[in-house]
Design a protein around this motif. Structure first.
Motif, PDB file in Angstrom:
ATOM      1  N   ILE A 148       0.845  -1.198   0.000  1.00 42.46           N
ATOM      2  CA  ILE A 148       0.000   0.000   0.000  1.00 42.46           C
ATOM      3  C   ILE A 148       0.880   1.248   0.000  1.00 42.46           C
ATOM      4  O   ILE A 148       0.614   2.201  -0.736  1.00 42.46           O
ATOM      5  N   GLN A 149       1.918   1.237   0.799  1.00 43.04           N
ATOM      6  CA  GLN A 149       2.866   2.355   0.824  1.00 43.04           C
ATOM      7  C   GLN A 149       3.421   2.603  -0.576  1.00 43.04           C
ATOM      8  O   GLN A 149       3.466   3.747  -1.034  1.00 43.04           O
ATOM      9  N   ASN A 150       3.835   1.546  -1.263  1.00 41.04           N
ATOM     10  CA  ASN A 150       4.378   1.691  -2.615  1.00 41.04           C
ATOM     11  C   ASN A 150       3.332   2.233  -3.586  1.00 41.04           C
ATOM     12  O   ASN A 150       3.651   3.050  -4.460  1.00 41.04           O
ATOM     13  N   GLU A 151       2.090   1.801  -3.446  1.00 39.56           N
ATOM     14  CA  GLU A 151       1.018   2.291  -4.312  1.00 39.56           C
ATOM     15  C   GLU A 151       0.749   3.772  -4.054  1.00 39.56           C
ATOM     16  O   GLU A 151       0.494   4.532  -4.995  1.00 39.56           O
ATOM     17  N   ILE A 152       0.797   4.180  -2.802  1.00 38.78           N
ATOM     18  CA  ILE A 152       0.614   5.599  -2.482  1.00 38.78           C
ATOM     19  C   ILE A 152       1.764   6.413  -3.067  1.00 38.78           C
ATOM     20  O   ILE A 152       1.550   7.474  -3.652  1.00 38.78           O
ATOM     21  N   GLU A 153       2.985   5.927  -2.933  1.00 40.96           N
ATOM     22  CA  GLU A 153       4.139   6.627  -3.502  1.00 40.96           C
ATOM     23  C   GLU A 153       4.023   6.738  -5.017  1.00 40.96           C
ATOM     24  O   GLU A 153       4.428   7.740  -5.603  1.00 40.96           O
ATOM     25  N   PHE A 154       3.436   5.716  -5.655  1.00 44.51           N
ATOM     26  CA  PHE A 154       3.281   5.707  -7.105  1.00 44.51           C
ATOM     27  C   PHE A 154       2.336   6.817  -7.576  1.00 44.51           C
ATOM     28  O   PHE A 154       2.564   7.439  -8.613  1.00 44.51           O
TER      29      PHE A 154
ATOM     30  N   LEU B 277      -6.304   9.970   8.811  1.00 50.09           N
ATOM     31  CA  LEU B 277      -5.030   9.829   9.511  1.00 50.09           C
ATOM     32  C   LEU B 277      -5.246   9.571  10.998  1.00 50.09           C
ATOM     33  O   LEU B 277      -4.501   8.791  11.608  1.00 50.09           O
ATOM     34  N   ASP B 278      -6.245  10.186  11.559  1.00 48.52           N
ATOM     35  CA  ASP B 278      -6.579   9.927  12.958  1.00 48.52           C
ATOM     36  C   ASP B 278      -6.923   8.451  13.153  1.00 48.52           C
ATOM     37  O   ASP B 278      -6.473   7.814  14.105  1.00 48.52           O
TER      38      ASP B 278
ATOM     39  N   LEU C 261       2.492   9.948   4.332  1.00 46.96           N
ATOM     40  CA  LEU C 261       1.155  10.413   4.704  1.00 46.96           C
ATOM     41  C   LEU C 261       1.217  11.799   5.349  1.00 46.96           C
ATOM     42  O   LEU C 261       0.364  12.655   5.093  1.00 46.96           O
ATOM     43  N   PHE C 262       2.240  12.038   6.153  1.00 48.49           N
ATOM     44  CA  PHE C 262       2.416  13.354   6.761  1.00 48.49           C
ATOM     45  C   PHE C 262       2.678  14.412   5.685  1.00 48.49           C
ATOM     46  O   PHE C 262       2.124  15.516   5.726  1.00 48.49           O
ATOM     47  N   HIS C 263       3.506  14.072   4.714  1.00 46.06           N
ATOM     48  CA  HIS C 263       3.813  15.001   3.618  1.00 46.06           C
ATOM     49  C   HIS C 263       2.537  15.354   2.845  1.00 46.06           C
ATOM     50  O   HIS C 263       2.286  16.528   2.543  1.00 46.06           O
ATOM     51  N   ILE C 264       1.742  14.358   2.532  1.00 51.08           N
ATOM     52  CA  ILE C 264       0.491  14.604   1.811  1.00 51.08           C
ATOM     53  C   ILE C 264      -0.406  15.525   2.632  1.00 51.08           C
ATOM     54  O   ILE C 264      -0.953  16.497   2.113  1.00 51.08           O
ATOM     55  N   TYR C 265      -0.513  15.226   3.916  1.00 53.34           N
ATOM     56  CA  TYR C 265      -1.359  16.055   4.775  1.00 53.34           C
ATOM     57  C   TYR C 265      -0.845  17.504   4.821  1.00 53.34           C
ATOM     58  O   TYR C 265      -1.636  18.438   4.735  1.00 53.34           O
ATOM     59  N   THR C 266       0.454  17.700   4.941  1.00 54.68           N
ATOM     60  CA  THR C 266       0.971  19.066   5.029  1.00 54.68           C
ATOM     61  C   THR C 266       0.740  19.832   3.722  1.00 54.68           C
ATOM     62  O   THR C 266       0.491  21.038   3.757  1.00 54.68           O
ATOM     63  N   MET C 267       0.815  19.154   2.588  1.00 57.17           N
ATOM     64  CA  MET C 267       0.541  19.817   1.312  1.00 57.17           C
ATOM     65  C   MET C 267      -0.932  20.225   1.230  1.00 57.17           C
ATOM     66  O   MET C 267      -1.261  21.335   0.800  1.00 57.17           O
TER      67      MET C 267
END
Length: 104
Positions: A9-15, A94-95, A63-69
């Motif tokens: 899932i992490q890899n898919e999100i990065e993609f 995220l919560d 996920l933190f990076h996405i949230y901050t953007m």
């Protein structure tokens, strides 16, 4: 040991990361199709992490990076604009991912 699906899932999100953030950075409007895929991944992630002691640092960082953007883009948005609404939605996700509330 960390569940292999969490890493997938992490890899898919990065993609999809660049496609997800491109609209946010340029216009404050995320691509709805990519956003839908992202939330589907987060829905699966919420299920997969149940009972897991640890979440990979790299996944947490992405996920933190996405949230901050999203958050930065929503600072200048009206309450009814898509980016503001999606930032609030992402906060809820995220919560649920990072904290298993005892009050659920």
């Amino acid at each position: 040991m960390i569940n292999r699906r969490i890493i997938e899932i992490q890899n898919e999100i990065e993609f999809i990361l660049l496609d997800l953030l491109e609209g946010v950075r340029l216009s404050g409007k995320p691509n709805t199709e990519v956003l839908s895929s992202f939330y589907s991944l987060l829905d699966e992630l919420k299920k997969v992490i149940q009972g897991e002691e640890y979440i990979p640092r790299k996944l947490t960082g992405v996920l933190f990076h996405i949230y901050t953007m999203f958050s930065a883009a929503s600072e200048h948005a009206m309450y009814n604009e898509m980016i503001f609404i999606e930032t609030a939605r992402l906060e809820t996700y995220l919560d649920e991912i990072f904290w298993e509330s005892p009050w659920k």
